[in-house]
Design a protein around this motif. Structure first.
Motif, PDB file in Angstrom:
ATOM      1  N   ARG A  60       0.659  -1.214  -0.099  1.00 18.22           N
ATOM      2  CA  ARG A  60      -0.089   0.126   0.080  1.00 18.22           C
ATOM      3  C   ARG A  60       0.831   1.319   0.078  1.00 18.22           C
ATOM      4  N   TRP A  61       1.916   1.156   0.776  1.00 17.81           N
ATOM      5  CA  TRP A  61       3.143   2.240   0.631  1.00 17.81           C
ATOM      6  C   TRP A  61       3.960   2.410  -0.337  1.00 17.81           C
ATOM      7  N   THR A  62       4.297   3.435  -0.854  1.00 19.15           N
ATOM      8  CA  THR A  62       5.200   3.416  -1.973  1.00 19.15           C
ATOM      9  C   THR A  62       6.425   3.653  -1.221  1.00 19.15           C
ATOM     10  N   ARG A  63       7.589   3.538  -1.813  1.00 17.11           N
ATOM     11  CA  ARG A  63       8.983   3.569  -1.225  1.00 17.11           C
ATOM     12  C   ARG A  63       9.248   4.967  -0.423  1.00 17.11           C
ATOM     13  N   ILE A  64       8.593   5.933  -0.890  1.00 16.44           N
ATOM     14  CA  ILE A  64       9.011   7.405  -0.425  1.00 16.44           C
ATOM     15  C   ILE A  64       8.106   7.320   0.721  1.00 16.44           C
ATOM     16  N   ARG A  65       6.987   6.735   0.927  1.00 12.01           N
ATOM     17  CA  ARG A  65       6.118   6.820   1.884  1.00 12.01           C
ATOM     18  C   ARG A  65       6.838   5.867   3.058  1.00 12.01           C
ATOM     19  N   GLU A  66       7.357   4.633   2.622  1.00  8.62           N
ATOM     20  CA  GLU A  66       7.954   3.881   3.392  1.00  8.62           C
ATOM     21  C   GLU A  66       9.324   4.484   4.302  1.00  8.62           C
ATOM     22  N   VAL A  67       9.914   5.338   3.568  1.00  6.01           N
ATOM     23  CA  VAL A  67      11.226   6.222   3.990  1.00  6.01           C
ATOM     24  C   VAL A  67      10.774   7.091   5.053  1.00  6.01           C
ATOM     25  N   ALA A  68       9.761   7.884   4.603  1.00  7.43           N
ATOM     26  CA  ALA A  68       9.196   8.781   5.611  1.00  7.43           C
ATOM     27  C   ALA A  68       8.666   8.251   7.030  1.00  7.43           C
ATOM     28  N   GLU A  69       7.931   7.222   6.839  1.00  7.04           N
ATOM     29  CA  GLU A  69       7.430   6.206   7.855  1.00  7.04           C
ATOM     30  C   GLU A  69       8.573   5.783   8.901  1.00  7.04           C
ATOM     31  N   LEU A  70       9.481   5.301   8.062  1.00  9.46           N
ATOM     32  CA  LEU A  70      10.820   4.633   8.896  1.00  9.46           C
ATOM     33  C   LEU A  70      11.365   5.882   9.611  1.00  9.46           C
ATOM     34  N   ALA A  71      11.535   7.005   9.039  1.00 11.23           N
ATOM     35  CA  ALA A  71      12.251   8.187   9.815  1.00 11.23           C
ATOM     36  C   ALA A  71      11.428   8.622  11.000  1.00 11.23           C
ATOM     37  N   LEU A  72      10.008   8.694  10.864  1.00  7.22           N
ATOM     38  CA  LEU A  72       9.299   9.121  11.728  1.00  7.22           C
ATOM     39  C   LEU A  72       9.337   8.269  13.281  1.00  7.22           C
ATOM     40  N   ARG A  73       9.326   6.744  12.524  1.00  7.73           N
ATOM     41  CA  ARG A  73       9.433   5.804  13.714  1.00  7.73           C
ATOM     42  C   ARG A  73      10.647   5.862  14.516  1.00  7.73           C
ATOM     43  N   MET A  74      11.802   6.221  13.768  1.00  8.20           N
ATOM     44  CA  MET A  74      13.133   6.098  14.537  1.00  8.20           C
ATOM     45  C   MET A  74      13.550   7.326  14.903  1.00  8.20           C
ATOM     46  N   ARG A  75      12.603   8.170  14.889  1.00  9.24           N
ATOM     47  CA  ARG A  75      12.909   9.629  15.305  1.00  9.24           C
ATOM     48  C   ARG A  75      14.206  10.300  14.644  1.00  9.24           C
ATOM     49  N   TYR A  76      14.037   9.874  13.427  1.00  6.59           N
ATOM     50  CA  TYR A  76      15.112  10.749  12.483  1.00  6.59           C
ATOM     51  C   TYR A  76      14.297  11.910  11.747  1.00  6.59           C
ATOM     52  N   ARG A  77      14.362  13.135  12.620  1.00  6.16           N
ATOM     53  CA  ARG A  77      13.706  14.239  12.118  1.00  6.16           C
ATOM     54  C   ARG A  77      14.407  14.935  11.154  1.00  6.16           C
ATOM     55  N   GLU A 125      27.739  18.167   8.286  1.00  7.07           N
ATOM     56  CA  GLU A 125      27.917  19.328   9.144  1.00  7.07           C
ATOM     57  C   GLU A 125      26.205  19.880   9.360  1.00  7.07           C
ATOM     58  N   GLU A 126      25.265  19.420   8.726  1.00 10.49           N
ATOM     59  CA  GLU A 126      23.793  19.739   8.792  1.00 10.49           C
ATOM     60  C   GLU A 126      23.197  18.821   9.957  1.00 10.49           C
ATOM     61  N   ARG A 127      23.981  17.759  10.266  1.00  7.00           N
ATOM     62  CA  ARG A 127      23.678  16.833  11.444  1.00  7.00           C
ATOM     63  C   ARG A 127      22.198  16.208  11.009  1.00  7.00           C
ATOM     64  N   THR A 128      22.240  15.685   9.817  1.00  5.92           N
ATOM     65  CA  THR A 128      21.059  14.865   9.343  1.00  5.92           C
ATOM     66  C   THR A 128      21.290  13.517  10.168  1.00  5.92           C
ATOM     67  N   HIS A 129      19.928  12.955  10.373  1.00  4.32           N
ATOM     68  CA  HIS A 129      19.700  11.741  10.904  1.00  4.32           C
ATOM     69  C   HIS A 129      19.943  10.479   9.941  1.00  4.32           C
ATOM     70  N   LEU A 130      19.269  10.844   8.811  1.00  2.86           N
ATOM     71  CA  LEU A 130      19.011   9.972   7.748  1.00  2.86           C
ATOM     72  C   LEU A 130      19.357  10.522   6.504  1.00  2.86           C
ATOM     73  N   ASN A 131      20.215   9.745   5.675  1.00  3.78           N
ATOM     74  CA  ASN A 131      20.370  10.211   4.255  1.00  3.78           C
ATOM     75  C   ASN A 131      19.906   9.544   3.233  1.00  3.78           C
ATOM     76  N   VAL A 132      19.139  10.147   2.372  1.00  2.55           N
ATOM     77  CA  VAL A 132      18.329   9.430   1.228  1.00  2.55           C
ATOM     78  C   VAL A 132      19.145   9.889   0.020  1.00  2.55           C
ATOM     79  N   ILE A 133      19.241   8.512  -1.020  1.00  2.00           N
ATOM     80  CA  ILE A 133      19.879   8.593  -2.114  1.00  2.00           C
ATOM     81  C   ILE A 133      18.943   8.676  -3.271  1.00  2.00           C
ATOM     82  N   ALA A 134      19.024  10.062  -3.938  1.00  2.00           N
ATOM     83  CA  ALA A 134      17.951  10.125  -4.847  1.00  2.00           C
ATOM     84  C   ALA A 134      18.537  10.191  -6.172  1.00  2.00           C
ATOM     85  N   GLY A 135      19.345   9.124  -6.524  1.00  2.00           N
ATOM     86  CA  GLY A 135      19.832   9.170  -7.762  1.00  2.00           C
ATOM     87  C   GLY A 135      21.247   9.351  -7.910  1.00  2.00           C
ATOM     88  N   MET A 136      22.181   8.506  -8.049  1.00  2.00           N
ATOM     89  CA  MET A 136      23.652   8.628  -8.079  1.00  2.00           C
ATOM     90  C   MET A 136      24.118   7.702  -9.206  1.00  2.00           C
TER      91      MET A 136
END
Ligand code: SF4
Length: 354
Positions: A60-77, A125-136
């Motif tokens: 039911r959830w696309t990949r982008i939705r899954e990434v968002a859900e995982l981030a929220l549950r892991m408290r990767y704000r 430097e930006e202290r991100t909690h999760l990094n997402v590859i959007a095409g490399m």
């Protein structure tokens, strides 16, 4: 012992049948200890939350939705999004989509030229909690993964031929892509590989990228991966894959072997560890009422490294489970397919349609 899950005819690990494994199953030999691999609370939490996202949004959830859900549950704000310069549109669309779900997003793309190490540094430097590859580019993803301080997940896999839908190559391998995938090429030359350095990875990534730009019909992702490996003198590839990709893994294995590579492969259910081990209740499974095994991304990585692979290909792991594998590997890893159970693994379609 070599690891050849992609050739398995039983997949006994998926249902926890340790009595029914094939003779060459890695579970028959000394197997990495689950407790040792996931010794930290963070490692267990990532395993658990990725499995919960998988089950709740299954189909039911696309990949982008899954990434968002995982981030929220892991408290990767705070999330970072990175891509090579020709993927600026996709990076922006991904960032917008994640912001709509309440996440703070820093886009580290596009730069004037590919600079995955610089992007990783900027996001650190930006202290991100999760990094997402959007095409490399092939290889630039490996460098980004190597240098990222935060966990990384794959969202879009750049594919110049197939509009960033790399899985399509596997579904058309006997038709339009047959020549590209099975055509005669020089086989990799044993004895040439001399280890990895950042300079080698970056140089090869640029060579492969530029060769593709110069062609009337650009190469697909899988061709680029083979060109990259061949350029480094690599002969032994490892494929990390999700059990839902068993057919695709077998097909990828056949393509790579036809092109002269030796291939080892590890399936996500290897180890046959019940989901209850990490606290998942029966009603929290994909299919309650049946035994389900937890994905084992660290064992996948360990097994391939023990087998001596020189480059790892990531195919279709759940978001979060891919992060665990990437963080655990010492060998460089390149993305081949990101999974999307809604869009037949065409993850980028969710962005274009948003
Ligand atoms: S781990 Fe699973 S897929 Fe791999 S060989 Fe054993 S039963 Fe087959």
């Amino acid at each position: 012992m070599d690891i050849e899950c992609a050739s398995c005819s039983r997949y006994a690990c998926q249902v926890g049948r340790l009595d029914a494994t094939p003779d060459d199953c890695p579970m028959r030999g000394p197997f990495p200890s689950f407790d040792e691999l996931y010794a930290t609370d963070e490692a267990k939490r990532l395993l658990y939350q990725a499995a919960r996202v998988e089950a709740e949004g299954y189909g039911r959830w696309t990949r982008i939705r899954e990434v968002a859900e995982l981030a929220l549950r892991m408290r990767y704000r705070r999330l970072g999004v990175a891509g090579c310069p020709d993927m600026g549109l996709e990076a922006d669309l991904a960032a917008r989509s994640l912001r709509r779900r309440g996440l703070e997003v820093i886009v580290a793309a596009p730069f004037a030229d590919c600079d995955p190490v610089g992007q990783a540094a900027l996001l650190a430097e930006e202290r991100t909690h999760l990094n997402v590859i959007a095409g490399m580019c092939v290889g630039h993803d490996a460098l980004f993964i190597r240098h990222s301080r935060a966990p990384v997940t794959s969202l879009v896999v750049r594919d110049p031929r197939l509009a960033h839908n790399p899985a399509a190559a596997l579904y058309t391998r006997d038709g339009y892509l047959k020549r590209a995938l099975y055509g005669v090429r020089e086989p990799p030359v044993p004895g040439r590989f001399d280890g990895w350095t950042d300079e080698l990875i970056d140089g090869l990534a640029r060579e492969v990228r530029d060769a593709g730009l110069g062609r009337e019909t650009p190469p697909c992702r899988i061709e680029e991966v083979m060109d990259f490996a061949r350029g480094a003198g690599v002969t032994h590839l490892g494929v990390v894959y999700c059990v839902g990709f068993r057919r695709e893994a077998r097909d990828l294995d056949a393509i790579l072997e036809t092109n002269g590579f030796r291939v080892s492969s590890s399936c996500c259910k290897t180890g046959a560890v019940p989901k209850t081990t990490v606290g998942i209740k029966d009603e929290e499974q994909v299919e309650p009422g049946r035994p389900e095994m937890i994905c084992n991304p660290l064992a996948q990585a360990s097994l391939l490294e023990q087998a001596g692979v020189e480059l790892v290909l990531l195919m279709g792991q759940c978001t979060g489970h891919d992060s665990a594998t990437m963080a655990h590997l010492h060998v460089p890893a390149v993305c081949v397919v990101a999974k999307d159970r809604v869009l037949a693994h065409n993850t980028v379609a969710a962005l274009y349609g948003s």
